[in-house]
Design a protein around this motif. Structure first.
Motif, mmCIF file in Angstrom:
data_model
loop_
_atom_site.group_PDB
_atom_site.id
_atom_site.type_symbol
_atom_site.label_atom_id
_atom_site.label_comp_id
_atom_site.label_asym_id
_atom_site.label_seq_id
_atom_site.Cartn_x
_atom_site.Cartn_y
_atom_site.Cartn_z
ATOM 1 N N GLY A 1 0.605 -1.224 -0.350
ATOM 2 C CA GLY A 1 -0.198 0.045 -0.254
ATOM 3 C C GLY A 1 0.693 1.770 -0.063
ATOM 4 O O GLY A 1 0.001 2.480 -0.778
ATOM 5 N N ILE B 1 -17.386 0.261 -0.640
ATOM 6 C CA ILE B 1 -16.245 -0.120 -0.371
ATOM 7 C C ILE B 1 -16.105 -0.637 0.246
ATOM 8 O O ILE B 1 -15.150 -1.786 1.340
ATOM 9 C CB ILE B 1 -14.959 0.865 -0.345
ATOM 10 C CG1 ILE B 1 -13.685 0.708 -0.376
ATOM 11 C CG2 ILE B 1 -15.154 1.888 1.218
ATOM 12 C CD1 ILE B 1 -12.143 1.667 -1.162
ATOM 13 N N TYR C 1 -15.268 -4.923 1.424
ATOM 14 C CA TYR C 1 -13.770 -6.075 0.914
ATOM 15 C C TYR C 1 -13.129 -4.596 2.551
ATOM 16 O O TYR C 1 -11.725 -5.726 2.748
ATOM 17 C CB TYR C 1 -13.662 -4.143 -0.253
ATOM 18 C CG TYR C 1 -14.261 -4.864 -0.733
ATOM 19 C CD1 TYR C 1 -14.257 -6.459 -2.135
ATOM 20 C CD2 TYR C 1 -14.607 -3.555 -2.175
ATOM 21 C CE1 TYR C 1 -14.497 -5.846 -2.868
ATOM 22 C CE2 TYR C 1 -14.900 -3.708 -3.598
ATOM 23 C CZ TYR C 1 -15.451 -5.078 -4.136
ATOM 24 O OH TYR C 1 -15.721 -5.055 -5.023
ATOM 25 N N LEU C 2 -13.412 -4.440 3.832
ATOM 26 C CA LEU C 2 -13.480 -3.941 4.626
ATOM 27 C C LEU C 2 -13.495 -4.479 5.717
ATOM 28 O O LEU C 2 -13.035 -4.327 6.793
ATOM 29 C CB LEU C 2 -13.531 -2.276 4.829
ATOM 30 C CG LEU C 2 -11.970 -1.402 3.187
ATOM 31 C CD1 LEU C 2 -12.103 -0.189 3.553
ATOM 32 C CD2 LEU C 2 -11.040 -1.877 3.092
ATOM 33 N N SER D 1 -8.651 2.003 -3.846
ATOM 34 C CA SER D 1 -8.683 0.757 -4.141
ATOM 35 C C SER D 1 -9.867 0.095 -4.219
ATOM 36 O O SER D 1 -9.702 -1.170 -4.225
ATOM 37 C CB SER D 1 -9.201 1.244 -2.139
ATOM 38 O OG SER D 1 -7.802 1.836 -1.387
ATOM 39 N N ARG E 1 -7.499 -2.008 -6.598
ATOM 40 C CA ARG E 1 -7.107 -3.050 -6.537
ATOM 41 C C ARG E 1 -7.864 -4.286 -5.479
ATOM 42 O O ARG E 1 -7.355 -4.920 -5.295
ATOM 43 C CB ARG E 1 -5.400 -1.868 -5.268
ATOM 44 C CG ARG E 1 -4.760 -1.299 -6.314
ATOM 45 C CD ARG E 1 -4.043 -2.445 -7.591
ATOM 46 N NE ARG E 1 -3.145 -3.042 -6.971
ATOM 47 C CZ ARG E 1 -1.636 -2.556 -6.664
ATOM 48 N NH1 ARG E 1 -1.275 -1.572 -7.167
ATOM 49 N NH2 ARG E 1 -1.025 -3.432 -6.016
ATOM 50 N N LEU E 2 -8.258 -3.518 -3.692
ATOM 51 C CA LEU E 2 -8.643 -4.493 -3.429
ATOM 52 C C LEU E 2 -9.447 -5.756 -3.647
ATOM 53 O O LEU E 2 -9.127 -6.919 -3.556
ATOM 54 C CB LEU E 2 -9.542 -3.598 -2.064
ATOM 55 C CG LEU E 2 -8.982 -2.299 -1.096
ATOM 56 C CD1 LEU E 2 -9.984 -2.214 -0.050
ATOM 57 C CD2 LEU E 2 -7.588 -2.230 -1.064
ATOM 58 N N LEU F 1 -7.174 -8.443 -4.364
ATOM 59 C CA LEU F 1 -5.924 -8.890 -3.066
ATOM 60 C C LEU F 1 -6.496 -9.461 -2.078
ATOM 61 O O LEU F 1 -8.130 -9.981 -1.994
ATOM 62 C CB LEU F 1 -5.477 -7.982 -1.612
ATOM 63 C CG LEU F 1 -4.825 -6.841 -2.862
ATOM 64 C CD1 LEU F 1 -4.685 -5.452 -1.772
ATOM 65 C CD2 LEU F 1 -3.821 -6.986 -3.103
ATOM 66 N N ARG G 1 -6.767 -6.840 2.573
ATOM 67 C CA ARG G 1 -7.518 -5.862 1.745
ATOM 68 C C ARG G 1 -6.685 -3.837 2.845
ATOM 69 O O ARG G 1 -6.708 -3.251 3.029
ATOM 70 C CB ARG G 1 -8.643 -5.923 1.688
ATOM 71 C CG ARG G 1 -8.886 -6.950 0.736
ATOM 72 C CD ARG G 1 -10.011 -7.467 0.246
ATOM 73 N NE ARG G 1 -9.792 -8.255 -0.641
ATOM 74 C CZ ARG G 1 -11.100 -9.366 -0.866
ATOM 75 N NH1 ARG G 1 -12.076 -9.095 -0.040
ATOM 76 N NH2 ARG G 1 -11.175 -9.484 -1.962
ATOM 77 N N TYR H 1 -3.833 -3.159 3.050
ATOM 78 C CA TYR H 1 -3.250 -2.553 1.888
ATOM 79 C C TYR H 1 -3.449 -0.867 2.061
ATOM 80 O O TYR H 1 -3.477 -0.281 1.780
ATOM 81 C CB TYR H 1 -3.656 -3.255 0.937
ATOM 82 C CG TYR H 1 -2.996 -2.436 -0.476
ATOM 83 C CD1 TYR H 1 -2.234 -2.230 -1.542
ATOM 84 C CD2 TYR H 1 -4.415 -1.940 -1.055
ATOM 85 C CE1 TYR H 1 -2.324 -1.941 -2.549
ATOM 86 C CE2 TYR H 1 -3.965 -1.103 -2.064
ATOM 87 C CZ TYR H 1 -3.059 -0.717 -2.590
ATOM 88 O OH TYR H 1 -2.615 -0.099 -4.056
ATOM 89 N N PHE H 2 -4.827 -1.023 2.459
ATOM 90 C CA PHE H 2 -5.727 0.104 2.814
ATOM 91 C C PHE H 2 -4.794 1.093 3.478
ATOM 92 O O PHE H 2 -5.326 2.351 3.323
ATOM 93 C CB PHE H 2 -6.934 -0.160 3.124
ATOM 94 C CG PHE H 2 -8.180 0.480 2.921
ATOM 95 C CD1 PHE H 2 -8.454 1.695 1.408
ATOM 96 C CD2 PHE H 2 -8.561 1.090 4.983
ATOM 97 C CE1 PHE H 2 -9.678 2.654 2.244
ATOM 98 C CE2 PHE H 2 -9.108 2.436 4.544
ATOM 99 C CZ PHE H 2 -9.683 2.960 3.509
#
Lengths: 117, 241
Positions: free
Chosen positions: B12, B92, B95-96, B121, B124-125, B128, B133, B136-137
């Motif tokens: 990240g 988002i 993904y989180l 994100s 990219r997320l 991953l 995730r 990276y975030f």
């Protein structure tokens, strides 16, 4: 005591109450509302596209009704700067750097030409 | 920290330093200079970047204050520009979201969400592994934020000395950067429709419902239209394929 410090504290309070509070509310609201959002649902597609629309709308607002020094440069130059950036991005095989450098270079040159004596 | 987690944090950080972090930081030079124009101390300028962390909201806040407007009107204008953070965060979130996260952790993660971090994100997320995730975030977001804090201070101290074309150029960086990266991230007919409608509807909406509600009206009408266009395109694709 507080009255004495008040003038020094005001800018910090303005930033927190008129800036951070209204801004953060929407992040917090999303976290509280997020339970059960399914990333494959139609609702999610609509939410994602509304997010993109609003981001583009904010860009449009920044160009159309800008702050301070940017207002001194005509709307046509601001819009052309963005258009040149987009054109360069796609011409240079989707290079973000090329798009930004070209858009900015055009904008600064045109703004200089417009504001010169 | 586990080795795996550390390597995703590093990924990240590197991907932020590869370009987006620097671009977003440059746009915060303009924010710092505006904060000084309205007579705020440098600490308040830095606080705005840390606590708001959304260049458009900060540009709108200082723009309204500079125009001599009421603080309540500035707060309303900021709120309308920030509505986008709601659908962005919702989009988002899958993904989180991890099982067992505390509310505080979730609010902390959500605070990083702003255009640059979101656009990167969302791209990219999904690719991953789920455990990579969040690291990276956070790596990406914290790097962008740190560079932007330094840039806000530099902008506050230095930009006043710049000639107008350059000062205006810094303020124009946010629109140029956002537009190019949104178009770079566009995949479907719906994405393109959303970008076009968002850019194009604002002046029309401002004329119809007024400058105060132009963003809200554009988001509702443009977002729904983009969705219908997207659904139509997917149907046609299914019928053809």
């Amino acid at each position: 005591m507080i009255a004495e410090f008040w003038p020094y504290l005001t800018p910090y309070l303005v930033v927190l109450l008129a800036g951070a509070l209204p801004n953060e509310s929407f992040r917090i609201a999303a976290v509280l509302l997020s339970r059960g959002v399914d990333e494959t649902s139609e609702f999610f597609v609509w939410i994602r596209l509304t997010a993109t629309t609003l981001l583009a709308a904010v860009v449009s607002r920044l160009l159309y009704a800008p702050a301070a020094q940017l207002e001194a440069v005509p709307l046509a130059i601001r819009v052309a700067g963005v258009a040149v950036g987009v054109a360069a991005f796609f011409t240079a095989r989707r290079s973000l750097l090329a798009g930004i450098v070209a858009g900015e270079a055009f904008f600064v040159a045109a703004a200089w030409w417009f504001t010169r004596g | 920290m586990e080795a795996g987690t550390r390597s995703f944090v590093g990924l990240g950080i590197r991907s932020s330093l590869a370009l987006p972090g620097w671009i977003v930081a440059l746009s915060f030079l303009g924010v710092g200079s505006l904060a000084r124009d309205v007579g705020h101390p440098i600490g308040a300028a830095i606080l705005s970047t840390v606590a708001i962390w959304a260049a458009p909201a900060q540009l709108i806040l200082y723009g309204s204050l500079a125009g001599g407007g009421l603080v309540t009107a500035a707060a309303l204008a900021v709120a309308l520009s920030a509505i986008r953070l709601l659908p962005m965060t919702l989009a988002i979130w899958p993904y989180l979201r991890r099982p067992g996260q505390s509310l505080l952790t979730q609010l902390g993660l959500a605070h990083f969400i702003a255009a640059t971090v979101w656009i990167d994100s969302m791209r990219r997320l999904p690719g991953l592994p789920p455990e990579g995730r969040i690291p990276y975030f956070v790596g990406f977001g914290a790097t962008c934020l740190s560079l932007s804090i330094v840039a806000t201070a530099l902008g506050y101290l230095l930009v006043g000395a710049l000639p107008l074309p350059f000062a205006a150029g810094l303020l124009c960086l946010t629109p140029i950067y956002f537009t190019v990266s949104m178009m770079g991230g566009a995949r479907t007919a719906g994405d393109w429709a959303a970008i076009g409608l968002g850019l194009g509807l604002v002046p029309i909406a401002a004329a119809v419902v007024g400058r105060d509600y132009d963003l809200l009206a554009t988001g509702l009408v443009g977002g729904a239209s983009a969705y219908l266009i997207d659904r139509q395109a997917r149907r046609r694709e299914r019928a053809a394929g």
